[in-house]
Scaffold this active site. Structure first.
Site, PDB file in Angstrom:
ATOM      1  N   GLY A  18       0.177  -6.743  -1.418  1.00 33.49           N
ATOM      2  CA  GLY A  18       1.159  -7.135  -2.416  1.00 33.49           C
ATOM      3  C   GLY A  18       0.571  -8.063  -3.450  1.00 33.49           C
ATOM      4  CG  HIS A  28       2.567  -2.050   2.592  1.00 30.15           C
ATOM      5  ND1 HIS A  28       1.659  -2.043   1.568  1.00 30.15           N
ATOM      6  CD2 HIS A  28       2.161  -3.036   3.430  1.00 30.15           C
ATOM      7  CE1 HIS A  28       0.747  -2.981   1.783  1.00 30.15           C
ATOM      8  NE2 HIS A  28       1.031  -3.601   2.886  1.00 30.15           N
ATOM      9  CG  ASP A  68       2.380  -0.054  -1.130  1.00 30.80           C
ATOM     10  OD1 ASP A  68       3.508  -0.558  -0.962  1.00 30.80           O
ATOM     11  OD2 ASP A  68       1.390  -0.313  -0.411  1.00 30.80           O
ATOM     12  N   GLY A  97      -2.838  -9.132   5.055  1.00 25.70           N
ATOM     13  CA  GLY A  97      -2.268 -10.385   4.573  1.00 25.70           C
ATOM     14  C   GLY A  97      -2.441 -10.562   3.077  1.00 25.70           C
TER      15      GLY A  97
END
Ligand code: ARG
Length: 531
Positions: free
Chosen positions: A481, A335, A384, A478
């Site tokens: 990932g 994403h 994801d 933020g």
């Protein structure tokens, strides 16, 4: 940010994206503020051995049917998913009401042409011949599509679209044009990196006897897994702790042939040890796990504690986190790189930093290629995960180094202590943090996380939950990932990548992470195919 459903109490959150949000970064307004492990997730948290680990390297990608999120009113106005169909449609687009092609339906012979009996016979013969030719062409086309469309249990060759049946994988004969069916027949199993080879005959994995094994063979196996030879660490013999009763042995007198063709079945190993292979020196950190009290509640990270953590930036703003796995590959969330963020050239990667301020005085690393999981679903956040390949290789130091990718057969216990780190917001709606924060979060069993009181079925097998049901410590915008790591056998392993959550650090809304154990095979295959 839209109205919060949950009032926040004082919370120390890790993550979040001020920058990205401000920059029109994908808004997970579904309140799945994105952060995301597999059946393994299940297995990670369940006790029984998950069947998933068995040879999952050869399962088709699309084993996970993407569920639609249960309507929990979490995601109003979420943009419609715009991902390409994951299954190629080979259905010939022939409108059902169109006249059939002339070859198959020859015009009725005209009166002038087929008047005599001879002419009639010739006409009929010609028509039959034409029909037969048409049928043969149709059959060939049909066969071509069926043979190449990965229907049923066959497996796709790299990205070529060609499919081969599972029995043809690792059988010593290359069926894929790039030989992909023959070069991923090795895997590292469990926390001690036991090297195993797959036999297509018995459809199972076998450890290799240490007898006659050497680093040259180790390098070949690492290369076949997707690693570069220059990161090769070592191979050594270790006790057959799994109690295997069947092994593979090297036939050293076989001459200069393919490694895998030199292997033969054996019921025992002379030295009594099997090969443990390290393709990269990963998972070292200065962090002392026993003194974890000081980071409870989220605290500023110290130098060298999270050397795999990177900041992924666009136009000077931190957008997402990522984890170093090799000198040229970064794992992040799909994403983070979707839509207008999908171009590799817009990204700069910063490694070895503690504060965002440092990025102003340093040059980052450029990105060469971004590979998103082909079955990523932006709506449910299924799969994801994405890979970034750097243009120049990182040099590893105390402050820059790779985390270990989990091997199949690694069990993560429910409540196992894990750590998340990132420059994300320190509270829901807050801005990117200048300093790198980290906090300990325990894994949460998927059944708990999917209960009606928590995420009510939104947690898919490609996801794993971590955090506190009482709230207070979590990742946030933020942090996406970025890494969810744990320590086992003194090494740090990547358990997940930050994916989503409703709000941040709210009660009964823990963070959800991509279940890395499920993705490792996909990661290796892509490293291998894009070297
Ligand atoms: N999707 C967010 C990001 O892009 C991460 C959100 C994590 N949320 C949470 N509650 N743990 O940064």
């Amino acid at each position: 940010m839209r109205k919060k459903r949950i009032t926040m109490q004082k919370r120390v959150t890790l993550a979040s994206l001020t920058g990205p949000a401000a920059a029109g970064y994908p808004k997970f307004s579904k309140h799945l503020s994105c952060l995301s492990t597999v059946d393994e997730a299940k297995m990670a948290v369940n006790s029984g051995p998950p069947p998933y680990y068995e040879n999952h390297g050869y399962q088709p990608e699309n084993i996970y049917i993407s569920r639609h999120p249960v309507d929990t009113n979490l995601n109003p106005q979420y943009p419609p998913p715009s991902y390409p169909p994951s299954v190629p449609h080979y259905v010939p687009r022939v409108p059902t009401h169109q006249p059939a092609p002339p070859v198959i339906q020859p015009k009725p012979p005209s009166a002038t042409l087929c008047t005599s009996n001879i002419k009639k016979t010739v006409c009929i013969a010609l028509s039959i011949a034409l029909i037969l030719v048409g049928a043969v062409i149709a059959a060939i086309l049909l066969w071509y599509f069926v043979a190449n469309s990965c229907l049923g249990s066959s497996i796709e060759c790299g990205s070529s679209g060609r499919c081969v049946s599972p029995s043809q994988w690792c059988d010593g004969v290359a069926h894929c044009s790039n030989g992909e069916d023959e070069n991923r027949c090795v895997r590292l199993y469990g926390p001690n990196f036991i090297l195993e080879v797959y036999s297509s005959v018995s459809k199972s994995w076998y450890p290799i006897c240490q007898d006659d094994w050497n680093d040259n063979y180790g390098k070949i196996a690492c290369r076949d897994m997707g690693y570069n030879v220059d990161t090769y660490y070592y191979s050594q013999g270790i006790a057959n702790e799994r109690g295997s009763t069947s092994f593979m042995r090297l036939n050293t007198s076989a001459g200069n042939i393919d490694l895998y063709k030199k292997l033969y079945h054996s019921d025992s190993c002379t030295l009594g040890t099997v090969v443990s292979l390290r393709c990269i020196r990963c998972g070292s950190s200065s962090k002392k796990v026993n003194v974890m009290g000081r980071i409870v509640g989220g605290s500023v990270a110290a130098q060298k504690e999270w050397p795999w953590q990177v900041s992924l930036q666009i136009e000077g703003s931190h957008v997402c986190g990522g984890s170093i796995i090799t000198p040229e590959w970064i794992v992040t969330a799909a994403h983070c790189v979707e839509g207008k963020f999908s171009s590799p050239y817009s990204w700069t990667v910063y490694a070895g930093i503690l504060t965002q301020t440092e990025t102003r005085y340093r040059s980052g690393y450029r990105v060469q290629k971004i590979i998103s999981h082909p079955n990523y679903d932006s709506d449910s956040k299924n799969n994801d995960v994405a890979l970034m390949k750097l243009q120049t290789r990182l040099s590893f130091t105390d402050t820059i180094g790779p985390v270990c990718l989990p091997n199949p057969g690694m069990m993560f216990q429910p409540n196992q202590q894990c750590w998340i780190s990132g420059w994300g917001a320190e509270s829901q709606g807050g801005k990117t943090s200048d300093v790198l924060n980290a906090v300990m979060v325990p894994l949460i069993e998927t059944s708990t996380c999917n209960s009606v009181y928590v995420y009510n079925g939104l947690v898919l097998p490609t996801m794993i939950c971590a955090g506190y049901l009482e709230g207070g410590k979590d990742s946030c915008q933020g942090d996406s990932g970025g890494p969810l790591v744990t320590v086992k056998n003194s090494l740090w392993w990547l358990v997940g990548d930050t994916s989503w959550g409703t709000g941040c650090a709210s009660r009964r809304r823990p963070g959800v992470y991509g279940n890395m154990t499920v993705f490792t095979d996909w990661i290796y295959r892509n490293m291998q195919a894009n070297r």
